[in-house]
Design a protein around this motif. Structure first.
Motif, PDB file in Angstrom:
ATOM      1  N   ALA A   1     -61.607 120.282  34.680  1.00  0.00           N
ATOM      2  CA  ALA A   1     -61.785 119.626  33.379  1.00  0.00           C
ATOM      3  C   ALA A   1     -62.495 118.287  33.533  1.00  0.00           C
ATOM      4  N   GLN A   2     -62.131 117.531  34.550  1.00  0.00           N
ATOM      5  CA  GLN A   2     -62.737 116.214  34.770  1.00  0.00           C
ATOM      6  C   GLN A   2     -64.216 116.337  35.095  1.00  0.00           C
ATOM      7  N   ALA A   3     -64.589 117.315  35.914  1.00  0.00           N
ATOM      8  CA  ALA A   3     -65.989 117.510  36.280  1.00  0.00           C
ATOM      9  C   ALA A   3     -66.837 117.822  35.052  1.00  0.00           C
ATOM     10  N   ILE A   4     -66.337 118.670  34.174  1.00  0.00           N
ATOM     11  CA  ILE A   4     -67.082 119.046  32.972  1.00  0.00           C
ATOM     12  C   ILE A   4     -67.224 117.848  32.040  1.00  0.00           C
ATOM     13  N   GLU A   5     -66.168 117.059  31.954  1.00  0.00           N
ATOM     14  CA  GLU A   5     -66.176 115.886  31.081  1.00  0.00           C
ATOM     15  C   GLU A   5     -67.102 114.788  31.607  1.00  0.00           C
ATOM     16  N   ASP A   6     -67.140 114.603  32.924  1.00  0.00           N
ATOM     17  CA  ASP A   6     -67.833 113.464  33.527  1.00  0.00           C
ATOM     18  C   ASP A   6     -69.278 113.724  33.954  1.00  0.00           C
ATOM     19  N   ASN A   7     -69.731 114.982  33.909  1.00  0.00           N
ATOM     20  CA  ASN A   7     -71.050 115.302  34.449  1.00  0.00           C
ATOM     21  C   ASN A   7     -71.891 116.068  33.433  1.00  0.00           C
ATOM     22  N   ASP A   8     -73.194 115.871  33.517  1.00  0.00           N
ATOM     23  CA  ASP A   8     -74.116 116.520  32.594  1.00  0.00           C
ATOM     24  C   ASP A   8     -74.210 118.024  32.846  1.00  0.00           C
ATOM     25  N   THR A   9     -74.322 118.424  34.104  1.00  0.00           N
ATOM     26  CA  THR A   9     -74.504 119.833  34.439  1.00  0.00           C
ATOM     27  C   THR A   9     -73.506 120.234  35.521  1.00  0.00           C
ATOM     28  N   VAL A  10     -72.715 121.263  35.225  1.00  0.00           N
ATOM     29  CA  VAL A  10     -71.693 121.760  36.154  1.00  0.00           C
ATOM     30  C   VAL A  10     -71.803 123.281  36.209  1.00  0.00           C
ATOM     31  N   ILE A  11     -71.851 123.825  37.423  1.00  0.00           N
ATOM     32  CA  ILE A  11     -71.862 125.272  37.615  1.00  0.00           C
ATOM     33  C   ILE A  11     -70.669 125.631  38.480  1.00  0.00           C
ATOM     34  N   VAL A  12     -69.908 126.620  38.018  1.00  0.00           N
ATOM     35  CA  VAL A  12     -68.643 126.963  38.679  1.00  0.00           C
ATOM     36  C   VAL A  12     -68.652 128.432  39.090  1.00  0.00           C
ATOM     37  N   ASP A  13     -68.228 128.671  40.322  1.00  0.00           N
ATOM     38  CA  ASP A  13     -68.098 130.014  40.888  1.00  0.00           C
ATOM     39  C   ASP A  13     -66.603 130.314  41.017  1.00  0.00           C
ATOM     40  N   PHE A  14     -66.147 131.352  40.312  1.00  0.00           N
ATOM     41  CA  PHE A  14     -64.763 131.822  40.432  1.00  0.00           C
ATOM     42  C   PHE A  14     -64.768 132.949  41.453  1.00  0.00           C
ATOM     43  N   TRP A  15     -63.956 132.825  42.491  1.00  0.00           N
ATOM     44  CA  TRP A  15     -64.018 133.733  43.628  1.00  0.00           C
ATOM     45  C   TRP A  15     -62.632 133.957  44.216  1.00  0.00           C
ATOM     46  N   ALA A  16     -62.552 134.857  45.198  1.00  0.00           N
ATOM     47  CA  ALA A  16     -61.327 135.064  45.985  1.00  0.00           C
ATOM     48  C   ALA A  16     -61.739 135.459  47.398  1.00  0.00           C
ATOM     49  N   ASP A  17     -60.884 135.141  48.349  1.00  0.00           N
ATOM     50  CA  ASP A  17     -61.186 135.386  49.761  1.00  0.00           C
ATOM     51  C   ASP A  17     -61.334 136.874  50.081  1.00  0.00           C
ATOM     52  N   TRP A  18     -60.640 137.725  49.364  1.00  0.00           N
ATOM     53  CA  TRP A  18     -60.686 139.156  49.636  1.00  0.00           C
ATOM     54  C   TRP A  18     -61.883 139.860  49.005  1.00  0.00           C
ATOM     55  N   CYS A  19     -62.678 139.148  48.220  1.00  0.00           N
ATOM     56  CA  CYS A  19     -63.778 139.715  47.439  1.00  0.00           C
ATOM     57  C   CYS A  19     -65.081 139.731  48.239  1.00  0.00           C
TER      58      CYS A  19
END
Length: 124
Positions: A12-30
């Motif tokens: 939440a803080q990254a999205i609020e504080d930065n102009d551009t944010v890209i997030v990768d949702f992942w898991a170790d078994w994937c």
């Protein structure tokens, strides 16, 4: 800029504080997640003006569940606090590079106008 690990608070803080944010949702078994990880990390080195974050869906179940993540990898991109892209599936390096460039090229003021117009239409 190096890729950052996000939890509920830092996400939440990254999205609020930065102009551009890209997030990768992942898991170790994937498997696809593991193949996509170097592509994501390479892009984070090429675009220091973008915050690249990773959310381990096994470790951050509440965050992933709250965002409705059902398939991994899932990518989300934010500009000016607005979600502008969300899609499940890994990408090749060139595909991901095009996505990053497209997200960075979005007109943030136009996004805000569209969001306000939609909100006003919903309230009417």
């Amino acid at each position: 800029m190096a890729t950052q690990a996000f939890d509920q608070e830092t996400f939440a803080q990254a999205i609020e504080d930065n102009d551009t944010v890209i997030v990768d949702f992942w898991a170790d078994w994937c498997g696809p997640c593991k193949r996509f990880a170097p592509v994501f990390d390479d892009a984070s080195d090429k675009h220091p003006d973008v915050v690249f974050g990773k959310v381990d869906t096994e470790d951050q179940r509440a965050l992933a569940g709250g965002l409705g993540i059902q398939s991994i990898p899932t990518l989300m991109a934010f500009r000016g606090g607005y979600l502008v892209y969300r899609e499940a599936g890994a990408m090749s390096g060139p595909q991901f590079e095009e996505l990053v460039k497209a997200v960075k090229a979005l007109d943030i003021e136009k996004l805000k106008e569209q969001a306000n117009a939609q909100q006003e239409g919903a309230e009417a």
